[in-house]
Design a protein around this motif. Structure first.
Motif, PDB file in Angstrom:
ATOM      1  N   CYS A  79       0.868  -1.172   0.000  1.00 20.61           N
ATOM      2  CA  CYS A  79       0.000   0.000   0.000  1.00 20.61           C
ATOM      3  C   CYS A  79       0.904   1.220   0.000  1.00 20.61           C
ATOM      4  O   CYS A  79       1.878   1.279   0.755  1.00 20.61           O
ATOM      5  N   PHE A  80       0.620   2.190  -0.866  1.00 22.60           N
ATOM      6  CA  PHE A  80       1.480   3.366  -0.921  1.00 22.60           C
ATOM      7  C   PHE A  80       0.756   4.562  -1.505  1.00 22.60           C
ATOM      8  O   PHE A  80      -0.314   4.445  -2.117  1.00 22.60           O
ATOM      9  N   LEU A  81       1.332   5.731  -1.277  1.00 18.64           N
ATOM     10  CA  LEU A  81       0.850   6.974  -1.858  1.00 18.64           C
ATOM     11  C   LEU A  81       1.710   7.284  -3.077  1.00 18.64           C
ATOM     12  O   LEU A  81       2.918   7.042  -3.073  1.00 18.64           O
ATOM     13  N   LEU A  82       1.077   7.838  -4.116  1.00 16.57           N
ATOM     14  CA  LEU A  82       1.815   8.220  -5.314  1.00 16.57           C
ATOM     15  C   LEU A  82       1.359   9.594  -5.752  1.00 16.57           C
ATOM     16  O   LEU A  82       0.163   9.839  -5.912  1.00 16.57           O
ATOM     17  N   ASN A  83       2.316  10.500  -5.930  1.00 15.38           N
ATOM     18  CA  ASN A  83       2.019  11.811  -6.508  1.00 15.38           C
ATOM     19  C   ASN A  83       2.141  11.673  -8.023  1.00 15.38           C
ATOM     20  O   ASN A  83       3.245  11.460  -8.529  1.00 15.38           O
ATOM     21  N   PRO A  84       1.034  11.758  -8.769  1.00 14.66           N
ATOM     22  CA  PRO A  84       1.100  11.509 -10.216  1.00 14.66           C
ATOM     23  C   PRO A  84       1.799  12.608 -11.001  1.00 14.66           C
ATOM     24  O   PRO A  84       2.079  12.425 -12.191  1.00 14.66           O
ATOM     25  N   VAL A  85       2.108  13.736 -10.367  1.00 13.74           N
ATOM     26  CA  VAL A  85       2.823  14.818 -11.053  1.00 13.74           C
ATOM     27  C   VAL A  85       4.325  14.655 -10.857  1.00 13.74           C
ATOM     28  O   VAL A  85       5.097  14.601 -11.811  1.00 13.74           O
ATOM     29  N   SER A  86       4.770  14.528  -9.596  1.00 11.40           N
ATOM     30  CA  SER A  86       6.207  14.401  -9.311  1.00 11.40           C
ATOM     31  C   SER A  86       6.673  12.952  -9.350  1.00 11.40           C
ATOM     32  O   SER A  86       7.867  12.689  -9.386  1.00 11.40           O
ATOM     33  N   MET A  87       5.715  11.997  -9.319  1.00  9.06           N
ATOM     34  CA  MET A  87       5.982  10.564  -9.248  1.00  9.06           C
ATOM     35  C   MET A  87       6.656  10.158  -7.936  1.00  9.06           C
ATOM     36  O   MET A  87       7.233   9.083  -7.825  1.00  9.06           O
ATOM     37  N   GLU A  88       6.565  11.026  -6.920  1.00 10.11           N
ATOM     38  CA  GLU A  88       7.074  10.664  -5.600  1.00 10.11           C
ATOM     39  C   GLU A  88       6.206   9.560  -5.014  1.00 10.11           C
ATOM     40  O   GLU A  88       4.975   9.579  -5.139  1.00 10.11           O
ATOM     41  N   LYS A  89       6.835   8.623  -4.343  1.00 10.01           N
ATOM     42  CA  LYS A  89       6.147   7.456  -3.802  1.00 10.01           C
ATOM     43  C   LYS A  89       6.433   7.350  -2.309  1.00 10.01           C
ATOM     44  O   LYS A  89       7.577   7.477  -1.885  1.00 10.01           O
ATOM     45  N   ILE A  90       5.389   7.138  -1.502  1.00  6.07           N
ATOM     46  CA  ILE A  90       5.541   6.976  -0.059  1.00  6.07           C
ATOM     47  C   ILE A  90       4.942   5.633   0.322  1.00  6.07           C
ATOM     48  O   ILE A  90       3.728   5.421   0.206  1.00  6.07           O
ATOM     49  N   MET A  91       5.795   4.729   0.792  1.00  4.46           N
ATOM     50  CA  MET A  91       5.337   3.389   1.157  1.00  4.46           C
ATOM     51  C   MET A  91       4.640   3.416   2.519  1.00  4.46           C
ATOM     52  O   MET A  91       5.018   4.160   3.428  1.00  4.46           O
ATOM     53  N   LEU A  92       3.622   2.576   2.640  1.00  6.50           N
ATOM     54  CA  LEU A  92       2.894   2.383   3.880  1.00  6.50           C
ATOM     55  C   LEU A  92       3.054   0.920   4.297  1.00  6.50           C
ATOM     56  O   LEU A  92       3.526   0.100   3.507  1.00  6.50           O
ATOM     57  N   PRO A  93       2.687   0.562   5.522  1.00  9.27           N
ATOM     58  CA  PRO A  93       2.764  -0.854   5.896  1.00  9.27           C
ATOM     59  C   PRO A  93       1.881  -1.696   4.973  1.00  9.27           C
ATOM     60  O   PRO A  93       0.876  -1.200   4.457  1.00  9.27           O
ATOM     61  N   PRO A  94       2.237  -2.955   4.738  1.00 13.00           N
ATOM     62  CA  PRO A  94       1.374  -3.828   3.928  1.00 13.00           C
ATOM     63  C   PRO A  94      -0.037  -3.848   4.510  1.00 13.00           C
ATOM     64  O   PRO A  94      -0.226  -3.829   5.724  1.00 13.00           O
ATOM     65  N   LEU A  95      -1.031  -3.860   3.622  1.00 13.55           N
ATOM     66  CA  LEU A  95      -2.428  -3.816   4.052  1.00 13.55           C
ATOM     67  C   LEU A  95      -3.205  -4.885   3.314  1.00 13.55           C
ATOM     68  O   LEU A  95      -3.372  -4.802   2.101  1.00 13.55           O
ATOM     69  N   GLN A  96      -3.673  -5.885   4.037  1.00  9.35           N
ATOM     70  CA  GLN A  96      -4.500  -6.902   3.403  1.00  9.35           C
ATOM     71  C   GLN A  96      -5.866  -6.304   3.107  1.00  9.35           C
ATOM     72  O   GLN A  96      -6.471  -5.665   3.958  1.00  9.35           O
ATOM     73  N   TYR A  97      -6.326  -6.488   1.877  1.00 14.14           N
ATOM     74  CA  TYR A  97      -7.592  -5.878   1.470  1.00 14.14           C
ATOM     75  C   TYR A  97      -8.738  -6.356   2.355  1.00 14.14           C
ATOM     76  O   TYR A  97      -8.825  -7.524   2.705  1.00 14.14           O
ATOM     77  N   PHE A  98      -9.609  -5.430   2.729  1.00 15.05           N
ATOM     78  CA  PHE A  98     -10.810  -5.773   3.474  1.00 15.05           C
ATOM     79  C   PHE A  98     -11.931  -4.860   2.975  1.00 15.05           C
ATOM     80  O   PHE A  98     -11.656  -3.793   2.415  1.00 15.05           O
ATOM     81  N   PRO A  99     -13.191  -5.252   3.164  1.00 13.66           N
ATOM     82  CA  PRO A  99     -14.293  -4.402   2.690  1.00 13.66           C
ATOM     83  C   PRO A  99     -14.322  -3.082   3.466  1.00 13.66           C
ATOM     84  O   PRO A  99     -14.407  -3.089   4.690  1.00 13.66           O
ATOM     85  N   PHE A 100     -14.242  -1.956   2.766  1.00 14.13           N
ATOM     86  CA  PHE A 100     -14.298  -0.663   3.441  1.00 14.13           C
ATOM     87  C   PHE A 100     -15.244   0.266   2.704  1.00 14.13           C
ATOM     88  O   PHE A 100     -15.447   0.172   1.500  1.00 14.13           O
ATOM     89  N   PHE A 101     -15.866   1.162   3.465  1.00 13.63           N
ATOM     90  CA  PHE A 101     -16.772   2.145   2.894  1.00 13.63           C
ATOM     91  C   PHE A 101     -16.017   3.355   2.359  1.00 13.63           C
ATOM     92  O   PHE A 101     -16.352   3.910   1.332  1.00 13.63           O
TER      93      PHE A 101
END
Length: 199
Positions: free
Chosen positions: A74-96
């Protein structure tokens, strides 16, 4: 509406914002992106490796929140600068809902998911090594959330408006007012509430 298409590119398109981004491909593999320019009625197709085979969960403060359903990255991506920030692994679960509390430059920035199956939220601050799950109470079952004026607001399944603060390693939830939002519906349709940030 006149729509023009530029040549296929391997590089991110340099379009003025805002964009509509569609992640698509054959057989469920997200291998191509289409960027639609809402102000110029044009679109370009490209291939950004960081977006390939990723679920785009949401976009907030100009950052895409992405999840790899195979590796659980799981990570954040800035589509303009292409900077990437990693987050802890996240197993998919149903979320609103999913919300980034503030831009990643803010030291208090946190990413929050509201669970769809129970009254809890899963969240982490940028730089944390793991996700925290917190029970929110029977009335605090988020269906949507937004950030406005630096504050996080959530709407529960029973139409109660809440304000959410990230304090240390906890979410502090405050109910706003004693009245619930009115329930409105059109016959034959489902009724959901939405929060809109007005600048």
């Amino acid at each position: 509406m006149a729509v023009t298409r530029s040549h296929f590119s391997l590089l991110p398109p340099t379009l003025p914002c805002p964009w509509l981004v569609f992640n698509h491909g054959e057989h469920g593999n997200y291998s191509t992106q289409t960027f639609f320019n809402t102000s110029q009625d044009t679109y370009v197709m490209g291939r950004i490796p960081e977006l390939c085979d990723k679920m785009i969960i949401t976009c907030s403060h100009g950052w895409l929140i992405l999840l790899d359903l195979v590796s659980n990255d799981c990570f954040l991506l800035n589509p303009v600068s292409m900077e990437k920030i990693m987050l802890p692994p996240l197993q998919y679960f149903p979320f609103f809902c999913c919300i980034l509390s503030s831009p990643p430059t803010d030291p208090n920035c946190a990413l929050i998911f509201g669970c769809r199956e129970k009254s809890s939220a899963t969240f982490c601050r940028l730089g944390d090594g793991e996700w925290t799950e917190q029970h929110l109470g029977s009335a605090e079952y988020f269906i949507c959330a937004t950030v406005s004026g630096g504050n996080i607001y959530g709407l529960t399944i029973d139409r109660t408006l809440l304000m959410v603060d990230v304090v240390g390693s906890n979410l502090v939830v405050t109910q706003l007012g004693s009245e619930k939002a009115p329930r409105t519906s059109i016959p034959g349709t489902s009724s959901f509430g939405y929060l809109v940030d007005q600048k």
